[in-house]
Motif scaffolding. Structure first.
Motif, short mmCIF file in Angstrom:
data_model
loop_
_atom_site.label_atom_id
_atom_site.label_comp_id
_atom_site.label_asym_id
_atom_site.label_seq_id
_atom_site.Cartn_x
_atom_site.Cartn_y
_atom_site.Cartn_z
N GLY A 58 35.22 31.75 25.71
CA GLY A 58 35.08 31.95 27.14
C GLY A 58 33.64 32.15 27.56
O GLY A 58 32.76 32.38 26.73
N ARG A 88 36.42 34.73 33.55
CA ARG A 88 36.09 34.17 32.24
C ARG A 88 36.81 32.83 32.07
O ARG A 88 37.95 32.79 31.61
CB ARG A 88 36.54 35.17 31.17
CG ARG A 88 36.34 34.72 29.76
CD ARG A 88 36.84 35.81 28.79
NE ARG A 88 36.67 35.38 27.44
CZ ARG A 88 37.63 34.88 26.66
NH1 ARG A 88 38.86 34.76 27.11
NH2 ARG A 88 37.37 34.51 25.43
N SER A 114 40.44 31.77 22.03
CA SER A 114 39.70 31.15 23.13
C SER A 114 38.20 31.42 23.05
O SER A 114 37.77 32.47 22.59
CB SER A 114 40.23 31.65 24.48
OG SER A 114 40.08 33.05 24.58
N THR A 160 37.97 29.61 30.16
CA THR A 160 38.17 29.49 28.72
C THR A 160 38.58 28.09 28.30
O THR A 160 39.14 27.33 29.07
CB THR A 160 39.27 30.46 28.22
OG1 THR A 160 40.52 30.06 28.79
CG2 THR A 160 38.97 31.89 28.59
N VAL A 172 41.69 30.57 32.64
CA VAL A 172 40.76 31.50 33.27
C VAL A 172 41.34 32.90 33.14
O VAL A 172 42.54 33.10 33.29
CB VAL A 172 40.47 31.12 34.74
CG1 VAL A 172 41.70 31.24 35.61
CG2 VAL A 172 39.33 31.94 35.30
N ASP A 173 40.47 33.85 32.80
CA ASP A 173 40.86 35.25 32.63
C ASP A 173 40.09 36.12 33.61
O ASP A 173 38.99 35.76 34.05
CB ASP A 173 40.50 35.76 31.22
CG ASP A 173 41.37 35.16 30.14
OD1 ASP A 173 42.50 34.72 30.44
OD2 ASP A 173 40.91 35.13 28.99
#
Length: 110
Positions: A88, A69, A86, A71, A59-60
């Motif tokens: 996402g 985001r 990735s 992923t 996760v971003d």
């Protein structure tokens, strides 16, 4: 598009479950999201073997969009760093995007 992401995550989970033979490893890194945004996030890799290609879930936080985001992707894992590609899902824009990232890897075999 949500179905595509759900299918990708489910496929990664099923594929990863059959191939896991080692402990997972973790990473913290920075991702360039195609389209001009940057993101910082965490990754979980399905294996802890250095010098190998691994599956990655993460996760971003996207700085420009101000959104999360989740992923799924593939990464090259080294002793203390990783490189990843990735796919996402931007939760604010409700759209799929792609990114490339680099970061520090932890819990890898030595």
């Amino acid at each position: 598009m949500r179905r595509i992401l759900q299918a990708a995550v489910a496929s990664a989970a099923l594929f990863g479950a059959g191939t896991v033979q080692a402990d997972p490893s973790f990473g913290l890194g920075l991702t360039y999201v195609f389209g001009g945004d940057w993101a910082a996030g965490v990754r979980v890799f399905h294996d802890d073997e250095p010098d190998s290609a691994v599956l990655a879930l993460g996760v971003d936080y996207k700085f420009g969009a101000g959104s999360l985001r989740p992923t799924v992707g593939a990464a090259y894992l080294e002793d203390d760093y990783y490189l990843d590609f990735s796919l996402g899902y931007d939760t604010q824009l409700q759209a799929l995007d792609y990114g490339v990232g680099v970061g520090a890897a932890f819990e890898t075999q030595e």
